[in-house]
Design an enzyme around this catalytic site. Structure first.
Site, PDB file in Angstrom:
ATOM      1  N   LYS A   1       3.340  11.763  14.570  1.00  0.00           N
ATOM      2  CA  LYS A   1       4.278  11.182  15.530  1.00  0.00           C
ATOM      3  C   LYS A   1       5.032  12.314  16.219  1.00  0.00           C
ATOM      4  O   LYS A   1       5.699  13.113  15.563  1.00  0.00           O
ATOM      5  CB  LYS A   1       5.259  10.248  14.814  1.00  0.00           C
ATOM      6  CG  LYS A   1       6.401   9.740  15.716  1.00  0.00           C
ATOM      7  CD  LYS A   1       7.346   8.754  14.996  1.00  0.00           C
ATOM      8  CE  LYS A   1       8.549   8.388  15.868  1.00  0.00           C
ATOM      9  NZ  LYS A   1       9.493   7.474  15.204  1.00  0.00           N
TER      10      LYS A   1
ATOM     11  N   LYS B   1      20.000   3.730  20.931  1.00  0.00           N
ATOM     12  CA  LYS B   1      20.658   4.062  19.667  1.00  0.00           C
ATOM     13  C   LYS B   1      22.129   4.353  19.933  1.00  0.00           C
ATOM     14  O   LYS B   1      22.472   4.870  20.993  1.00  0.00           O
ATOM     15  CB  LYS B   1      20.028   5.317  19.060  1.00  0.00           C
ATOM     16  CG  LYS B   1      18.650   5.132  18.453  1.00  0.00           C
ATOM     17  CD  LYS B   1      18.164   6.437  17.852  1.00  0.00           C
ATOM     18  CE  LYS B   1      16.764   6.327  17.281  1.00  0.00           C
ATOM     19  NZ  LYS B   1      16.651   5.388  16.158  1.00  0.00           N
TER      20      LYS B   1
ATOM     21  N   ASP C   1      12.403  13.819  15.843  1.00  0.00           N
ATOM     22  CA  ASP C   1      11.422  12.734  15.783  1.00  0.00           C
ATOM     23  C   ASP C   1      10.006  13.231  16.109  1.00  0.00           C
ATOM     24  O   ASP C   1       9.073  12.446  16.147  1.00  0.00           O
ATOM     25  CB  ASP C   1      11.843  11.601  16.731  1.00  0.00           C
ATOM     26  CG  ASP C   1      11.510  10.227  16.169  1.00  0.00           C
ATOM     27  OD1 ASP C   1      11.258  10.129  14.954  1.00  0.00           O
ATOM     28  OD2 ASP C   1      11.484   9.252  16.962  1.00  0.00           O
TER      29      ASP C   1
ATOM     30  N   ASP D   1      13.135   0.657  20.174  1.00  0.00           N
ATOM     31  CA  ASP D   1      13.429   1.743  19.244  1.00  0.00           C
ATOM     32  C   ASP D   1      12.392   1.816  18.115  1.00  0.00           C
ATOM     33  O   ASP D   1      12.375   2.769  17.353  1.00  0.00           O
ATOM     34  CB  ASP D   1      14.836   1.576  18.673  1.00  0.00           C
ATOM     35  CG  ASP D   1      15.366   2.854  18.030  1.00  0.00           C
ATOM     36  OD1 ASP D   1      14.746   3.920  18.236  1.00  0.00           O
ATOM     37  OD2 ASP D   1      16.399   2.781  17.339  1.00  0.00           O
TER      38      ASP D   1
ATOM     39  N   GLU E   1       9.357   2.639  18.338  1.00  0.00           N
ATOM     40  CA  GLU E   1       8.359   3.202  19.252  1.00  0.00           C
ATOM     41  C   GLU E   1       7.285   4.023  18.546  1.00  0.00           C
ATOM     42  O   GLU E   1       6.174   4.152  19.046  1.00  0.00           O
ATOM     43  CB  GLU E   1       9.057   4.060  20.311  1.00  0.00           C
ATOM     44  CG  GLU E   1       9.393   5.508  19.893  1.00  0.00           C
ATOM     45  CD  GLU E   1      10.365   5.621  18.710  1.00  0.00           C
ATOM     46  OE1 GLU E   1      11.110   4.660  18.472  1.00  0.00           O
ATOM     47  OE2 GLU E   1      10.352   6.673  18.025  1.00  0.00           O
TER      48      GLU E   1
ATOM     49  N   ARG F   1       5.479   3.549  15.827  1.00  0.00           N
ATOM     50  CA  ARG F   1       4.276   2.811  15.461  1.00  0.00           C
ATOM     51  C   ARG F   1       3.416   2.496  16.685  1.00  0.00           C
ATOM     52  O   ARG F   1       2.196   2.372  16.580  1.00  0.00           O
ATOM     53  CB  ARG F   1       4.677   1.525  14.707  1.00  0.00           C
ATOM     54  CG  ARG F   1       5.523   0.573  15.510  1.00  0.00           C
ATOM     55  CD  ARG F   1       6.330  -0.381  14.648  1.00  0.00           C
ATOM     56  NE  ARG F   1       7.501   0.262  14.041  1.00  0.00           N
ATOM     57  CZ  ARG F   1       8.323  -0.327  13.179  1.00  0.00           C
ATOM     58  NH1 ARG F   1       8.109  -1.589  12.824  1.00  0.00           N
ATOM     59  NH2 ARG F   1       9.363   0.321  12.688  1.00  0.00           N
TER      60      ARG F   1
HETATM   61  N1  BES Z   1      12.758   7.735  14.698  1.00  0.00           N
HETATM   62  C1  BES Z   1      13.314   6.529  14.207  1.00  0.00           C
HETATM   63  C2  BES Z   1      13.404   6.499  12.673  1.00  0.00           C
HETATM   64  C3  BES Z   1      14.445   7.369  12.038  1.00  0.00           C
HETATM   65  C4  BES Z   1      15.765   6.962  11.978  1.00  0.00           C
HETATM   66  C5  BES Z   1      14.095   8.550  11.443  1.00  0.00           C
HETATM   67  C6  BES Z   1      16.710   7.748  11.356  1.00  0.00           C
HETATM   68  C7  BES Z   1      15.038   9.328  10.795  1.00  0.00           C
HETATM   69  C8  BES Z   1      16.340   8.919  10.758  1.00  0.00           C
HETATM   70  C9  BES Z   1      12.462   5.355  14.609  1.00  0.00           C
HETATM   71  O1  BES Z   1      11.858   5.447  15.846  1.00  0.00           O
HETATM   72  C10 BES Z   1      13.358   4.163  14.667  1.00  0.00           C
HETATM   73  O2  BES Z   1      14.227   4.137  15.495  1.00  0.00           O
HETATM   74  N2  BES Z   1      13.138   3.198  13.780  1.00  0.00           N
HETATM   75  C11 BES Z   1      13.949   2.036  13.714  1.00  0.00           C
HETATM   76  C12 BES Z   1      13.030   0.855  13.552  1.00  0.00           C
HETATM   77  C13 BES Z   1      13.704  -0.464  13.728  1.00  0.00           C
HETATM   78  C14 BES Z   1      14.123  -0.652  15.161  1.00  0.00           C
HETATM   79  C15 BES Z   1      12.740  -1.542  13.319  1.00  0.00           C
HETATM   80  C16 BES Z   1      14.882   2.160  12.518  1.00  0.00           C
HETATM   81  O3  BES Z   1      14.448   2.701  11.487  1.00  0.00           O
HETATM   82  O4  BES Z   1      16.023   1.788  12.636  1.00  0.00           O
HETATM   83 ZN    ZN Z   2      11.445   7.321  16.496  1.00  0.00          ZN
HETATM   84 MN    MN Z   3      13.071   4.816  17.442  1.00  0.00          MN
END
Ligand code: BES
Ligand code: ZN
Ligand code: MN
Length: 470
Positions: A235, A247, A258, A317, A319, A321
């Site tokens: 990723k 966010k 990321d 958010d 994204e 996957r």
């Molecule tokens: N890159 C983030 C995941 C992340 C969050 C990694 C904090 C490290 C620290 C990912 O793209 C994301 O935003 N995931 C969301 C998914 C949710 C919207 C289902 C999350 O984990 O809040």
């Molecule tokens: Zn992300």
């Molecule tokens: Mn995200």
């Protein structure tokens, strides 16, 4: 920095700083000269793990590295104690450090590797440069190959760190493309937005719609054998603002990280090339920014992925996957890999579950996962299996598309993996959620070989995995 094997004893006239291993208990003190013994006893040093004593003796300065009790000794104790001692003499201004490795398997490899990853610092954009000025590391050993390999794995880990640490306006998809093309001996193919549209990669197309920096899928092939390849997918969201599902500022501040999955894949490809590994590897980096804008993809949109499956966007958010799905399906179709492994800073839920101590591991193949756990036990890179039952897959079913891109808060790491499972078919596949381990936080274990910022998680792990599969 140079790391060299030196055969025979170190001469005090040639080496100012010498690191010497030392197990807890009387045996070490008995061997020490009377002078040293008195000094060490006065300092209260007895070889406890994670302690060291730096004392001048003869023409040199010795750092005695405490390794704890012989019966409890482990590679991880060695890494922690040596890295702490290396730091201690580096802070004294050492230019050269002479290291006597501890008695253990692979000691030349481990010592070189530990020295290399300990002395990395992200100072590229600081006017006041490195806090230390070590130029040469000398390892007392006959195992020159161990030194060569250990320092290569360390240097490639540092390369992954350096890429992942880049600020988001510099560490762009284009930078990853440029760096991939600089690695000798690998074939690089690059796809851009027009290709995403032409090839039906709706996930990459959707997420990259409002990106300012040109998005890229960078495919790297290293052919060191005729076997079917291992496919590595990373990723590479070079900045994750969340998109229209923006966010909050606190959640955005570290989102240059990321791209750590892509940086790990790039580092592994560089390692394969550096060491001329006799393996066939394909690395795919899914690279784009995730930004809001008038042309951004929206909650409610339905995207069609490379394998024909459609997904309903609940949150822009979620994204990661979406860009991984196309990369997995494309890589599997194009290269018929024997196995697929993806690295992704995918979910905050994984960080809640496993902290900054373990990466989450999910997949469809028990043997593959067992082998990765085995590899992980020889590294500091811990992985812990999380479940992936079909019930998690039901949690992301959609009324308007084949699947939806979030399943709500419960089981967030598992439903993210369930999403990915739609794009790998029967190919043995493992997903590593490195959201908690790819960079350091105040809650990361305070060990001297993990500097602030990106950790380079994944490089050593895959090196060990590839070694074990020989
Ligand atoms: N890159 C983030 C995941 C992340 C969050 C990694 C904090 C490290 C620290 C990912 O793209 C994301 O935003 N995931 C969301 C998914 C949710 C919207 C289902 C999350 O984990 O809040
Ligand atoms: Zn992300
Ligand atoms: Mn995200």
């Amino acid at each position: 920095m140079n790391i060299k094997a030196v055969q025979g004893e170190f001469k005090e006239s040639e080496h100012r700083y010498i690191l010497e291993p030392c197990f807890e208990g009387p045996e070490f003190l008995e061997k020490a000269s009377a002078n040293n013994r008195e000094l060490l006893e006065r300092m209260g040093f007895n070889g406890r793990e994670n302690t060291n004593a730096v004392i001048p003796s003869g023409q040199s300065i010795y750092a005695y590295v405490g390794l704890g009790k012989r019966e409890k000794f482990s590679t991880e104790i060695m890494r922690r104690s040596y890295s702490k001692a290396i730091m201690a003499v580096a802070k004294l201004g050492a230019k050269d450090i002479a290291i006597i490795p501890p008695p253990m398997d692979n000691s030349a490899f481990e010592t070189s590797y530990t020295a290399a990853i300990t002395l990395y610092e992200f100072d590229t954009y600081r006017s006041k440069k490195r806090k230390f000025s070590v130029e040469n590391i000398f390892i007392k050993t006959d195992d020159t190959n161990g030194v060569k390999e250990g320092s290569a794995v360390g240097e490639c880990t540092n390369f992954t760190r350096e890429m992942a640490n880049q600020p988001p306006s510099i560490g762009t998809p284009t930078l990853f493309e440029t760096k991939a093309k600089e690695i000798s001996g690998i074939k690089v193919t690059v796809l851009g937005r027009e290709d995403f549209i032409k090839l039906g990669m709706g996930g990459l197309e959707g997420v990259s719609r409002a990106a300012k920096e040109p998005a890229r899928m960078v495919i790297m092939e290293y052919t060191g054998s005729e076997e079917k390849p291992l496919l590595l997918v990373g990723k590479g969201i070079t900045f994750d603002s969340g998109g229209l599902s923006l966010k909050p500022p606190d959640g955005m501040v570290d989102m240059k990280f990321d791209k750590c999955g892509a940086a790990a894949v790039l580092g592994i490809m560089k390692l394969a090339s550096t060491l001329s590994l006799k393996r066939h590897l394909v690395g795919i980096m899914a690279l784009t920014e995730n930004l809001p804008g008038g042309n951004a993809y929206k909650p409610g949109d339905i995207l069609k992925h490379y394998n024909g499956k459609t997904s309903e966007i609940i949150s822009t958010d979620a994204e990661g996957r979406l860009v991984l799905s196309d990369s997995l399906a494309y890589g599997i179709e194009k290269y018929s890999p024997s196995r697929v492994l993806d690295f992704a800073t995918l979910t905050g839920a994984c960080v809640v579950a496993l902290g900054n101590i373990y990466a989450g591991m999910m997949g469809n193949d028990d043997t593959f996962m067992r082998e990765l756990v085995g590899a992980s036990q020889r590294t500091w890179e811990n992985v812990w299996r999380l479940p992936l039952d079909d019930d998690f897959k039901d949690q992301i079913s959609s009324k308007v598309a084949d699947i939806k891109n979030t399943g709500g808060r419960p089981g967030g790491a598992e439903t993210a993996a369930a999403f990915l499972s739609n794009f790998v078919g029967e190919t043995p596949w493992v997903h590593l959620d490195i959201a908690g381990t790819a960079w350091t936080e105040p809650t990361t274990p305070h060990v001297a070989y993990l500097p602030d910022g990106a950790t380079g998680f994944g490089v050593r792990l895959i090196y060990e995995y590839l070694n074990q599969k020989h």
